[in-house]
Design a protein around this motif. Structure first.
Motif: not given
Length: 153
Positions: A25-27, A15-20, A1-10, A60-67
């Motif tokens: 819920w991640y936060l 993230f390597g979970g369900d991209p949807d 599964m592809k990991r998603i790299a993002l920055t949260v509060n600096g 609540c409607i923003t999927a992790m795959k878009s992050m």
């Protein structure tokens, strides 16, 4: 599964979970940042609002795959000490009653002030109209946004 790299509060995160999975819920469940609230689940109430690359976003409607590559700021990241001008204005104007919607309200107002540092009443009304306050503190919200913008109370 592809990991998603993002920055949260600096802080850089992956993230390597369900991209949807919704960002909310991640936060809340994985990062334990519980300021953004679950309200309606369809992006209509604004309780889950966070900033994504500076834009108010319904988590609540923003999927992790878009992050991927995005910068997220939650209410916890707005100010380490809770002394952001909006947070101080909210306290000064006694905005919250139940408080459930307030982090989303503040984050929506943060986007507004980032775009228009001196908003008019109409600017505030338009920017904030998608955030529901069941207690009806809309006049105090407007007053606090004006105060944070340096416009007095």
């Amino acid at each position: 599964m592809k990991r998603i790299a993002l920055t949260v509060n600096g802080v850089k995160r992956t993230f390597g979970g369900d991209p949807d999975m919704p960002l909310l819920w991640y936060l809340r469940d994985e990062l334990h940042l519980t300021g953004a609230k679950f309200g309606c689940g369809i992006g209509e109430c604004g309780a889950c609002t966070v900033l994504v690359n500076g834009a108010a976003t319904r988590s609540c409607i923003t999927a992790m795959k878009s992050m991927a590559g995005k910068k997220v700021v939650t209410i916890e990241g707005l100010s380490a000490r809770g002394d952001h001008p909006l947070q101080k204005a909210w306290e000064t104007c006694n905005v919250p009653q139940c408080g459930y919607c307030q982090s989303g309200q503040i984050m929506q107002a943060a986007e507004l002030l980032g775009q228009k540092p001196k908003p008019t009443d109409q600017d505030i009304e338009e920017a904030m109209q998608g955030n529901i306050c069941r207690c009806g503190t809309y006049q105090r919200i407007r007053q606090a946004v004006k105060l944070a913008a340096g416009g007095g109370s």
